[in-house]
Design an enzyme around this catalytic site. Structure first.
Site, short mmCIF file in Angstrom:
data_model
loop_
_atom_site.label_atom_id
_atom_site.label_comp_id
_atom_site.label_asym_id
_atom_site.label_seq_id
_atom_site.Cartn_x
_atom_site.Cartn_y
_atom_site.Cartn_z
N ARG A 1 62.46 -21.04 -10.82
CA ARG A 1 62.53 -19.45 -10.25
C ARG A 1 64.07 -19.18 -9.68
O ARG A 1 64.35 -17.98 -9.51
CB ARG A 1 61.60 -19.54 -8.81
CG ARG A 1 60.23 -19.57 -9.14
CD ARG A 1 59.46 -20.02 -8.02
NE ARG A 1 59.84 -21.32 -7.19
CZ ARG A 1 59.20 -21.81 -6.01
NH1 ARG A 1 58.63 -21.11 -5.59
NH2 ARG A 1 59.91 -23.10 -5.63
N ARG A 2 64.60 -20.10 -9.50
CA ARG A 2 66.08 -19.89 -8.91
C ARG A 2 67.06 -19.79 -10.38
O ARG A 2 67.53 -20.57 -11.08
CB ARG A 2 66.65 -21.13 -8.36
CG ARG A 2 65.98 -21.39 -7.05
CD ARG A 2 66.35 -22.36 -6.33
NE ARG A 2 65.45 -23.76 -6.75
CZ ARG A 2 65.62 -24.88 -6.14
NH1 ARG A 2 66.41 -25.07 -5.30
NH2 ARG A 2 65.09 -25.80 -6.74
N PHE B 1 62.81 -33.10 -3.77
CA PHE B 1 61.28 -33.33 -3.46
C PHE B 1 61.25 -33.34 -1.91
O PHE B 1 60.30 -32.74 -1.17
CB PHE B 1 60.62 -34.64 -4.25
CG PHE B 1 59.15 -34.82 -3.91
CD1 PHE B 1 58.28 -34.03 -4.54
CD2 PHE B 1 58.87 -35.68 -2.88
CE1 PHE B 1 56.85 -34.20 -4.27
CE2 PHE B 1 57.38 -35.86 -2.81
CZ PHE B 1 56.70 -35.16 -3.57
N PHE C 1 63.73 -33.90 -11.64
CA PHE C 1 63.58 -34.59 -13.01
C PHE C 1 63.68 -33.55 -14.04
O PHE C 1 64.35 -33.85 -15.19
CB PHE C 1 62.00 -34.95 -12.97
CG PHE C 1 61.60 -35.98 -11.96
CD1 PHE C 1 62.46 -36.95 -11.39
CD2 PHE C 1 60.32 -36.13 -11.65
CE1 PHE C 1 62.00 -37.70 -10.34
CE2 PHE C 1 59.70 -37.10 -10.77
CZ PHE C 1 60.86 -37.83 -10.06
N ASN D 1 56.32 -30.19 -15.74
CA ASN D 1 56.97 -30.83 -14.46
C ASN D 1 57.18 -30.26 -13.21
O ASN D 1 57.02 -30.62 -12.09
CB ASN D 1 58.53 -31.11 -15.06
CG ASN D 1 59.34 -31.40 -13.76
OD1 ASN D 1 59.23 -32.66 -13.32
ND2 ASN D 1 60.40 -30.65 -13.40
N TYR E 1 48.23 -33.22 -1.28
CA TYR E 1 49.25 -33.40 -2.52
C TYR E 1 48.69 -34.78 -3.33
O TYR E 1 48.72 -34.30 -4.60
CB TYR E 1 50.65 -33.93 -2.01
CG TYR E 1 51.51 -34.40 -2.88
CD1 TYR E 1 52.05 -33.56 -3.93
CD2 TYR E 1 51.99 -35.57 -3.30
CE1 TYR E 1 53.18 -33.66 -4.99
CE2 TYR E 1 52.93 -35.93 -4.14
CZ TYR E 1 53.26 -35.00 -5.17
OH TYR E 1 54.17 -35.45 -6.14
N ASP F 1 57.57 -17.84 -12.11
CA ASP F 1 56.74 -18.67 -11.24
C ASP F 1 55.56 -19.23 -11.66
O ASP F 1 54.70 -18.27 -11.99
CB ASP F 1 56.48 -17.90 -9.92
CG ASP F 1 56.09 -18.68 -8.76
OD1 ASP F 1 55.10 -19.55 -8.97
OD2 ASP F 1 56.21 -18.48 -7.45
#
Ligand code: NDP
Ligand code: 8X3
Length: 253
Positions: A34-35, A190, A14, A87, A153, A60
């Site tokens: 983070r990437r 996800f 998203f 998000n 979750y 992070d």
């Protein structure tokens, strides 16, 4: 002056689709994740395709100190954030409660609740100074109803639901809109993340349905920002047509 959108978790799913959607409409974009290799690729794409300004802000969201340091030390021009797409988030595992992995629980709560809060607070302070802004929080159908093995979750997304309500009340005096977006099953990274790289299990989540795409969700998020200043969508739940809520699907056999 172009408007500014700040998107956490923009390296996939998203968040990435939102970056493309807002850039298509002329927004300057702050992208987080983070990437860093993916942030660089996305920044190049946004700048080349849409000629917008892009600021990469890798961190992070679980790192409280870094979140506040990076957001409070944004260059002045970039502090005028019009829209936050809050998000970044994930599910890890899908286990019966008593069999759940507490490391997975800690990561989900630290990311989806605590990281979510740190980012929202830091950006809300900037928006409050300007008496304007729009915070879009990524909840889920999992924050509206609990399904088997969803336990922690789902709880993290119920927290997002409650916090969106709380933010909307407390930020009212600063003229800040708060919208909670609650998608159903969407085909992003996800499920791969949730099932720790087990692609077959990840794919089975979408058996017999045509799930939402990241672009479907990004289009709805962008739409929420296009309404007149006096109109706010508070809470919006969307799913694919073959999904009714967190539990019920009409799967093609
Ligand atoms: P993806 O896995 O495709 O993308 C998740 C994004 O979150 C990535 O960019 C990832 O970036 C980022 N992220 C995860 N952890 C962190 C962290 N600690 N710090 C910074 N960034 C982080 O998933 P989706 O796009 O599908 O999910 C986005 C949000 O939508 C999540 O909050 C999810 O719970 C929610 N959601 C998803 C649904 C779905 O079915 N797909 C449905 C309903 C809600 P990186 O790894 O580079 O840090
Ligand atoms: C993600 C949607 O149904 O997999 O929030 O929990 S679901």
């Amino acid at each position: 002056m172009p408007k500014i959108v700040f998107i956490t978790g923009a390296t996939a799913g998203f968040g990435e689709a939102c970056a493309l959607e807002f850039a298509r409409h002329g927004y300057d974009i702050i992208i987080n994740g983070r990437r860093t290799d993916r942030l660089q690729l996305l920044a190049d794409e946004l700048e080349q395709k849409f000629n917008v300004a892009v600021l990469q802000l890798p961190f992070d969201v679980r790192n409280e100190k870094e979140v506040f340091e990076k957001i409070t030390s944004l260059p002045d021009d970039w502090k005028a954030i019009d829209v936050l797409v809050n998000n970044a988030g994930l599910a890890l595992g899908r286990d019966y409660f008593e069999e759940g992995d507490t490391d997975d629980w800690n990561v989900m709560i630290d990311t989806n609740v605590k990281g979510f809060l740190y980012v929202a607070k830091a950006v809300a302070q900037l928006m409050a100074e300007r008496k304007q802004g729009h915070i879009i929080n990524l909840g889920s159908v999992a924050g509206k109803g609990v399904y088997e093995k969803g336990n922690v979750y789902c709880a993290s997304k119920f927290a997002v639901d409650a916090l969106s309500q709380g933010m909307r009340i407390d930020l009212l005096r600063h003229n800040i809109k708060v919208t909670s977006i609650n998608p159903g099953a969407a085909d992003t990274e996800f499920s791969i993340v949730r099932f720790k790289g087990d692609e077959a299990t990840a794919r089975s989540i979408y058996n017999g349905i045509e799930p939402l795409t990241a672009e479907d969700v990004a289009g709805v998020i962008y739409y929420c920002t296009t309404l007149p200043a006096h109109v706010c969508i508070n809470d919006l739940t969307l799913s694919c047509t073959r999904q009714a809520n967190a539990i019920y699907f009409n799967r093609v056999p």
